[in-house]
Design an enzyme around this catalytic site. Structure first.
Site, PDB file in Angstrom:
ATOM      1  CG  MET A 281      49.958 -46.898   1.908  1.00 48.59           C
ATOM      2  SD  MET A 281      50.329 -48.442   1.204  1.00 48.59           S
ATOM      3  CE  MET A 281      49.204 -49.104   0.166  1.00 48.59           C
ATOM      4  N   PRO A 282      49.351 -45.687  -2.188  1.00 46.26           N
ATOM      5  CG  PRO A 282      49.436 -44.396  -4.097  1.00 46.26           C
ATOM      6  CD  PRO A 282      49.887 -44.438  -2.671  1.00 46.26           C
TER       7      PRO A 282
END
Length: 134
Positions: A1-2
Site C-alpha cells: 500500500m504505497p
C-alpha cells in the site's frame, strides 16, 4: 500500500497529470504486485520558484519539468526490488515525455502499524486488512 506524493511545477495539462500519476501507479502494480485499488496519490502543482532540485553533484541539469516523487511504503523489499522500481518508473515516465534527469524519487519505509485507512484504527494491526506481501 504505497502512498505516493508527486510534486511538479505548474503548467501541465490535466491529462498530463493523470498520465503521470497513472504511470507511476501502473509501474508499482507491475513491480510490486499490489492490488489495483491501492491507489493513493497526492499530486501537487507549485508556482515557479517553489521546487529546487539540483543534480547533487552528478553533472547534469534538471529542467522545469522535474517530477519529485515520494513513495511511502512498508519496509522489507530488497534493494534490488527498489532499484528495479526506480528504473521502471523512469522508463514509464519517459514514455510520457519526462526526461530521466527530471525524475527524482525518495523512498520512505515504515511498518504495518504506521497506517490508518480511516476511523482512527490501524487496520493492519486490528486485522481488518491483511498485511500485504512483499
Amino acid at each position: 500500500m504505497p502512498l505516493v506524493r508527486i510534486d511538479v511545477n505548474l503548467g501541465r495539462s490535466r491529462e498530463d497529470l493523470q498520465q503521470l500519476s497513472r504511470g507511476i501507479h501502473d509501474t508499482i502494480l507491475a513491480e510490486y504486485g499490489i492490488p489495483e485499488r491501492d491507489y493513493f496519490h497526492i499530486l501537487t502543482e507549485h508556482p515557479a520558484g517553489q521546487i529546487f532540485a539540483q543534480d547533487a553533484g552528478l553533472g547534469f541539469e534538471r529542467t522545469s519539468g522535474v517530477v519529485m516523487i515520494q513513495i511511502f511504503t512498508q519496509g522489507g523489499r530488497s534493494q534490488e526490488a527498489k532499484q528495479r522500481l526506480f528504473a521502471a518508473v523512469a522508463d514509464k515516465l519517459a514514455g510520457v515525455g519526462i526526461a530521466g534527469e527530471d525524475v527524482f524519487i525518495g523512498y520512505v519505509e515504515n511498518t504495518a502499524g504506521d497506517w490508518s485507512f480511516g476511523f482512527g484504527r490501524a487496520q493492519y494491526v486490528t486485522g481488518e486488512l491483511a498485511v500485504p506481501r512483499k
